[in-house]
Design an enzyme around this catalytic site. Structure first.
Site, PDB file in Angstrom:
ATOM      1  N   GLU A   4       0.754  -1.296  -0.026  1.00 44.40           N
ATOM      2  CA  GLU A   4       0.107   0.019   0.083  1.00 44.40           C
ATOM      3  C   GLU A   4       0.818   1.359  -0.188  1.00 44.40           C
ATOM      4  OE1 GLU A   4      -2.712   1.438  -0.804  1.00 44.40           O
ATOM      5  OE2 GLU A   4      -4.109   1.388   0.671  1.00 44.40           O
ATOM      6  N   ASP A  40      -3.598   6.172   6.348  1.00 46.42           N
ATOM      7  CA  ASP A  40      -4.183   7.435   6.619  1.00 46.42           C
ATOM      8  C   ASP A  40      -4.909   7.199   7.979  1.00 46.42           C
ATOM      9  OD1 ASP A  40      -5.262   9.977   7.629  1.00 46.42           O
ATOM     10  OD2 ASP A  40      -5.263  10.739   5.205  1.00 46.42           O
ATOM     11  N   VAL A  82       0.331  14.472   1.434  1.00 51.91           N
ATOM     12  CA  VAL A  82       1.117  14.264   0.718  1.00 51.91           C
ATOM     13  C   VAL A  82       1.047  13.804  -0.875  1.00 51.91           C
ATOM     14  CG1 VAL A  82       3.024  13.819   2.475  1.00 51.91           C
ATOM     15  CG2 VAL A  82       1.811  11.951   1.296  1.00 51.91           C
ATOM     16  N   ASP A 142      -1.299  10.630  -5.506  1.00 50.60           N
ATOM     17  CA  ASP A 142      -1.957  11.895  -6.057  1.00 50.60           C
ATOM     18  C   ASP A 142      -2.948  12.756  -5.313  1.00 50.60           C
ATOM     19  OD1 ASP A 142      -4.043  10.135  -5.778  1.00 50.60           O
ATOM     20  OD2 ASP A 142      -5.349  11.329  -7.260  1.00 50.60           O
ATOM     21  N   ARG A 183       1.500  12.379  -9.653  1.00 51.51           N
ATOM     22  CA  ARG A 183       1.983  10.842  -9.229  1.00 51.51           C
ATOM     23  C   ARG A 183       3.272  10.667  -9.779  1.00 51.51           C
ATOM     24  NH1 ARG A 183      -2.328   7.772  -7.927  1.00 51.51           N
ATOM     25  NH2 ARG A 183      -4.438   8.315  -8.981  1.00 51.51           N
TER      26      ARG A 183
HETATM   27  P1  IMP Z   1      -7.047   5.916   4.730  1.00 49.37           P
HETATM   28  O1  IMP Z   1      -8.300   4.860   4.421  1.00 49.37           O
HETATM   29  O2  IMP Z   1      -7.683   6.979   5.322  1.00 49.37           O
HETATM   30  O3  IMP Z   1      -6.055   4.852   5.560  1.00 49.37           O
HETATM   31  O4  IMP Z   1      -6.566   6.222   3.578  1.00 49.37           O
HETATM   32  C1  IMP Z   1      -5.759   5.638   2.657  1.00 49.37           C
HETATM   33  C2  IMP Z   1      -5.731   6.023   1.287  1.00 49.37           C
HETATM   34  O5  IMP Z   1      -6.099   7.130   0.973  1.00 49.37           O
HETATM   35  C3  IMP Z   1      -4.489   5.755   0.749  1.00 49.37           C
HETATM   36  O6  IMP Z   1      -4.251   4.450  -0.084  1.00 49.37           O
HETATM   37  C4  IMP Z   1      -4.312   6.962  -0.310  1.00 49.37           C
HETATM   38  O7  IMP Z   1      -4.765   6.414  -1.511  1.00 49.37           O
HETATM   39  C5  IMP Z   1      -5.205   7.951   0.256  1.00 49.37           C
HETATM   40  N1  IMP Z   1      -4.331   9.063   1.089  1.00 49.37           N
HETATM   41  C6  IMP Z   1      -4.284   9.052   2.474  1.00 49.37           C
HETATM   42  N2  IMP Z   1      -3.535   9.908   2.842  1.00 49.37           N
HETATM   43  C7  IMP Z   1      -3.276  10.594   1.423  1.00 49.37           C
HETATM   44  C8  IMP Z   1      -2.350  11.832   1.500  1.00 49.37           C
HETATM   45  O8  IMP Z   1      -1.723  12.453   2.191  1.00 49.37           O
HETATM   46  N3  IMP Z   1      -2.289  12.038   0.052  1.00 49.37           N
HETATM   47  C9  IMP Z   1      -2.965  11.615  -1.081  1.00 49.37           C
HETATM   48  N4  IMP Z   1      -3.663  10.336  -0.857  1.00 49.37           N
HETATM   49  C10 IMP Z   1      -3.709   9.956   0.489  1.00 49.37           C
HETATM   50 MG    MG Z   2      -4.035   3.978  -1.784  1.00 49.67          MG
END
Ligand code: IMP
Ligand code: MG
Length: 181
Positions: A103, A107, A157, A163, A169
Site C-alpha cells: 500500500e 491515513d 502528501v 496523487d 503521481r
Molecule cells: P485511509 O483509508 O484513510 O487510511 O486512506 C488510505 C488511502 O487514502 C491511501 O491509500 C491513499 O490513496 C489515500 N491517502 C491518504 N492520505 C493521503 C495523502 O496524504 N495524499 C494522497 N492520498 C492519500
Molecule cells: Mg492507496
C-alpha cells in the site's frame, strides 16, 4: 489563466528520492529475509502504490507472482470518506498462498483494514501488509502494518505514485502541498 489551485502548485519535498530509495532497499531485504524458501503473491493496491510496488518487487529476491487490486477511497478530496470501493479485482485465487499487500499510505487505516479483511476471506496461508507511509496521528482504528517505510505527520502528501485529484503521481520524491498562499 490562474494557476493558484492546489493541484497545480509545485509540491515541496518531504522525503527526497535518495532517502526513499534507501528505505525501500531496506524493506526489500527485510521481506526477502522473512520469506526465504517461500513463494509469495505480491498484491499492488492501485492506483497509488504502483511506483512503490514496481521499485520494491525488483529488489525482492524471492519467487513471486504479482496481482493488482484497484481500490478507491477518495473522491478527489483531502479527507477520508471512509468508503472503500473495489474498482479492479485480483485475477488469481489466494487460497493457500503467502500474500503481501503493498500500500502507498495508511491515513485513517480504513482502506488497508478493509483490504486485509477482504483478502483474509480468500483463505491465504498467510497475509502481511507493507506500506510505504503511515500517518500515526490520523489513525481512526487500530491497525498493524507489518512492514513500514516511514511515519509522517498529518500533512497531505503527493508524488511517487500518490496523487491529489489525479495530479503529481510522477514526482520521484514524496512532497506536500503547502496550503498557505
Ligand atoms: P485511509 O483509508 O484513510 O487510511 O486512506 C488510505 C488511502 O487514502 C491511501 O491509500 C491513499 O490513496 C489515500 N491517502 C491518504 N492520505 C493521503 C495523502 O496524504 N495524499 C494522497 N492520498 C492519500
Ligand atoms: Mg492507496
Amino acid at each position: 489563466m490562474r494557476t493558484s489551485e492546489p493541484a497545480t502548485k509545485q509540491p515541496k519535498i518531504l522525503i527526497p528520492e535518495v532517502k526513499l530509495q534507501a528505505r525501500i532497499s531496506e524493506l526489500a531485504q527485510e521481506i526477502a529475509h522473512d520469506y526465504q524458501g517461500r513463494e509469495i503473491v505480491a498484491v499492488c493496491i492501485l492506483k497509488g502504490s504502483f511506483i512503490f510496488f514496481s521499485d520494491i518487487i525488483r529488489r525482492l529476491d524471492i519467487p513471486m507472482s504479482c496481482e493488482f487490486l484497484g481500490v478507491s477511497s477518495y473522491a478527489n478530496k483531502m479527507v477520508s470518506s471512509g468508503e472503500v470501493k473495489v474498482t479492479l479485482d485480483l485475477n488469481e485465487p489466494l487460497e493457500g498462498k503467502h500474500v503481501i499487500v503493498f500500500e502507498d499510505i495508511v491515513d485513517s487505516g480504513l482502506t488497508l483494514s478493509y483490504i486485509m479483511n477482504l483478502l483474509r476471506g480468500r483463505r491465504p496461508a498467510s497475509i502481511k501488509s507493507c506500506s510505504l507511509l503511515m500517518k500515526p496521528e490520523a489513525l481512526k482504528i487500530e491497525i498493524d502494518v507489518d512492514y513500514l517505510g516511514f511515519k509522517i505527520g498529518k500533512e497531505f502528501v503527493v508524488g511517487y505514485g500518490i496523487d491529489y485529484a489525479g495530479s503529481h503521481r510522477g514526482l520521484p520524491y514524496i512532497g506536500f502541498i503547502d496550503q498557505e498562499h
